[in-house]
Write an enzyme that holds these catalytic residues in place. Structure first.
Site, mmCIF file in Angstrom:
data_model
loop_
_atom_site.group_PDB
_atom_site.id
_atom_site.type_symbol
_atom_site.label_atom_id
_atom_site.label_comp_id
_atom_site.label_asym_id
_atom_site.label_seq_id
_atom_site.Cartn_x
_atom_site.Cartn_y
_atom_site.Cartn_z
ATOM 1 N N TYR A 1 9.550 6.941 -11.871
ATOM 2 C CA TYR A 1 8.492 5.874 -10.989
ATOM 3 C C TYR A 1 7.069 7.223 -10.129
ATOM 4 C CZ TYR A 1 6.217 2.746 -8.022
ATOM 5 O OH TYR A 1 4.641 1.451 -7.265
ATOM 6 N N LYS B 1 3.335 7.677 -11.269
ATOM 7 C CA LYS B 1 2.138 7.676 -10.356
ATOM 8 C C LYS B 1 1.205 8.943 -9.891
ATOM 9 C CE LYS B 1 2.795 3.068 -9.281
ATOM 10 N NZ LYS B 1 1.610 1.830 -9.610
HETATM 11 P P1 NAI Z 1 4.402 -6.813 -8.031
HETATM 12 O O1 NAI Z 1 5.707 -6.633 -8.563
HETATM 13 O O2 NAI Z 1 4.432 -8.595 -6.623
HETATM 14 O O3 NAI Z 1 3.266 -7.068 -9.162
HETATM 15 C C1 NAI Z 1 2.951 -6.039 -10.459
HETATM 16 C C2 NAI Z 1 2.754 -7.677 -11.150
HETATM 17 O O4 NAI Z 1 2.388 -6.281 -12.218
HETATM 18 C C3 NAI Z 1 3.419 -8.002 -11.188
HETATM 19 O O5 NAI Z 1 2.957 -9.506 -11.992
HETATM 20 C C4 NAI Z 1 3.943 -8.414 -13.099
HETATM 21 O O6 NAI Z 1 4.275 -9.334 -13.883
HETATM 22 C C5 NAI Z 1 2.832 -7.062 -13.155
HETATM 23 N N1 NAI Z 1 2.705 -6.353 -14.534
HETATM 24 C C6 NAI Z 1 4.727 -5.433 -15.238
HETATM 25 N N2 NAI Z 1 4.563 -5.227 -16.066
HETATM 26 C C7 NAI Z 1 3.348 -5.249 -16.339
HETATM 27 C C8 NAI Z 1 2.751 -4.913 -18.282
HETATM 28 N N3 NAI Z 1 3.277 -4.139 -18.747
HETATM 29 N N4 NAI Z 1 1.334 -5.448 -17.707
HETATM 30 C C9 NAI Z 1 1.157 -6.823 -17.085
HETATM 31 N N5 NAI Z 1 1.293 -6.797 -16.257
HETATM 32 C C10 NAI Z 1 2.621 -6.480 -15.841
HETATM 33 O O7 NAI Z 1 3.838 -5.733 -7.017
HETATM 34 P P2 NAI Z 1 2.513 -4.781 -6.167
HETATM 35 O O8 NAI Z 1 3.845 -4.194 -4.638
HETATM 36 O O9 NAI Z 1 1.402 -5.984 -6.321
HETATM 37 O O10 NAI Z 1 2.269 -3.948 -6.942
HETATM 38 C C11 NAI Z 1 1.571 -3.664 -7.240
HETATM 39 C C12 NAI Z 1 1.075 -2.199 -7.811
HETATM 40 O O11 NAI Z 1 0.705 -1.443 -6.865
HETATM 41 C C13 NAI Z 1 1.751 -1.170 -8.474
HETATM 42 O O12 NAI Z 1 1.219 -0.756 -9.430
HETATM 43 C C14 NAI Z 1 3.032 -0.911 -7.960
HETATM 44 O O13 NAI Z 1 3.900 0.139 -7.969
HETATM 45 C C15 NAI Z 1 1.261 -0.357 -6.857
HETATM 46 N N6 NAI Z 1 2.274 0.120 -5.425
HETATM 47 C C16 NAI Z 1 2.607 -1.030 -4.734
HETATM 48 C C17 NAI Z 1 3.285 -0.839 -3.531
HETATM 49 C C18 NAI Z 1 4.237 -2.038 -2.707
HETATM 50 O O14 NAI Z 1 4.425 -1.371 -1.374
HETATM 51 N N7 NAI Z 1 3.316 -3.152 -3.067
HETATM 52 C C19 NAI Z 1 3.396 0.832 -2.713
HETATM 53 C C20 NAI Z 1 3.178 2.165 -3.951
HETATM 54 C C21 NAI Z 1 2.641 1.338 -5.776
#
Ligand code: NAI
Length: 303
Positions: free
Chosen positions: A166, A170
């Site tokens: 990851y 990133k």
């Molecule tokens: P989340 O799991 O709630 O949302 C991620 C969404 O991406 C999900 O709805 C999932 O179905 C969708 N997804 C996954 N693979 C996919 C694909 N191949 N094609 C299309 N959609 C896909 O996670 P969250 O926390 O909202 O994360 C959003 C972004 O922020 C991610 O990139 C995550 O890595 C990043 N992030 C989040 C952090 C946190 O503290 N929540 C920290 C650092 C980064």
């Protein structure tokens, strides 16, 4: 202060069926953007798929009087990326804003990490960002306007146990931002990067509950909306966002030491403290600048 308004703008938000992406999509639509809500609808580790997540967000936006269309493609294939962009072009004729947000997790300590766990995470985060950004960038270039936001992570820029796949993906995004900042400049395309921290399904079992409650998703969205607005004139910035706090992180270089044409390992060892010094650090806009600076500047110290 002028209101941040997205009337007439078309936005793609990947992974917008839940978590952070959902909030961005809903708030962009409230401020007038036409939104492509992309989500594969799978589980946290990227397995499975379904059209419920993206469709529900579109329904929510429409119920509030906004405009949106769903897309269920995976960002992990080039074909999926093309389709996501095609959905925007077919529905609304252009792309002004792209938020690369889709993400999955397959955490494992490095010695135990399989090639499959490495590849799956790189495919969604880094290759996925390429897959959508490439066709979107082409359209933005034609229109001489664009706002692109990459979703990186403090894990990639600072490090975190158990996230070699990851964090690498990133951190790789920083490289893409550094280049698009340069290649998009004369076309009015601004590319920036977000390092968020928020309580979502991605973090619900890795954060203590009291922290989870403080890191509300809606505290991140205002920074995201500014970064993809016309008002934002910066490009190439890495912005930390959590708990209502926003700051910039940047790669800086120390003053260094010029040894001339006969450096030896002993000279490096003797001057290691000066080489490692971060006194009066400098930011360089591209790789040529740091070399030019070292070769020209009087600031470079000679032993
Ligand atoms: P989340 O799991 O709630 O949302 C991620 C969404 O991406 C999900 O709805 C999932 O179905 C969708 N997804 C996954 N693979 C996919 C694909 N191949 N094609 C299309 N959609 C896909 O996670 P969250 O926390 O909202 O994360 C959003 C972004 O922020 C991610 O990139 C995550 O890595 C990043 N992030 C989040 C952090 C946190 O503290 N929540 C920290 C650092 C980064």
């Amino acid at each position: 202060m002028s209101k941040i308004d997205f009337s007439g703008r078309v936005a793609i938000v990947t992974g917008a069926g839940a978590g952070l992406g959902k909030d961005y999509a809903v708030e962009l639509a409230k401020r007038g953007a036409k939104v492509v809500v992309n989500d594969l609808g799978g589980t946290r580790d990227g397995s499975g798929s379904g059209d419920t997540a993206a469709s529900q967000v579109v329904d929510e936006i429409k119920a509030q009087g906004g405009e949106a269309v769903p897309n269920f493609d995976s960002v992990a294939s080039a074909e999926g990326g093309e389709n996501i962009v095609k959905t925007a072009l077919d529905a609304y004729g252009k792309i002004d804003i792209l938020i690369n947000n889709a993400g999955i997790l397959r955490d494992k300590s490095f010695a135990k990490m399989s090639e499959q766990e490495w590849d799956a995470v790189l495919a969604v985060h880094l290759k996925g960002t390429f897959n959508v950004t490439k066709p979107a960038f082409i359209n933005m270039k034609e229109n001489k306007y664009g706002r692109i936001l990459m979703t990186s992570s403090g894990s990639g820029m600072f490090g975190n146990f158990g996230q070699a796949n990851y964090a690498s993906a990133k951190a790789g995004m920083a490289g893409l931002v550094n280049v698009l900042k340069i290649e998009g400049a004369k076309y009015g395309i601004k590319t920036n990067m977000l390092l968020p921290s928020a309580g979502t399904r991605m973090t619900e079992d890795v954060m203590p509950p009291e922290m989870f409650d403080k890191l509300k998703v809606e505290y991140i969205t205002p920074g995201v909306l500014y970064l993809v607005s016309e008002q934002c004139q910066d490009s190439g910035a890495y912005i930390n966002a959590f708990a209502g706090f926003f700051s910039r992180s940047q790669v800086m270089s120390g003053p260094g030491m010029m040894f001339g044409d006969k450096p030896t390992p002993e000279m490096v060892a003797e001057n290691w403290e000066k080489i490692m010094s971060m006194d009066n650090p400098k930011y360089f806009d591209d790789v040529n600048q740091i070399m030019f600076d070292a070769l020209q500047s009087d600031v470079v110290q000679k032993p």
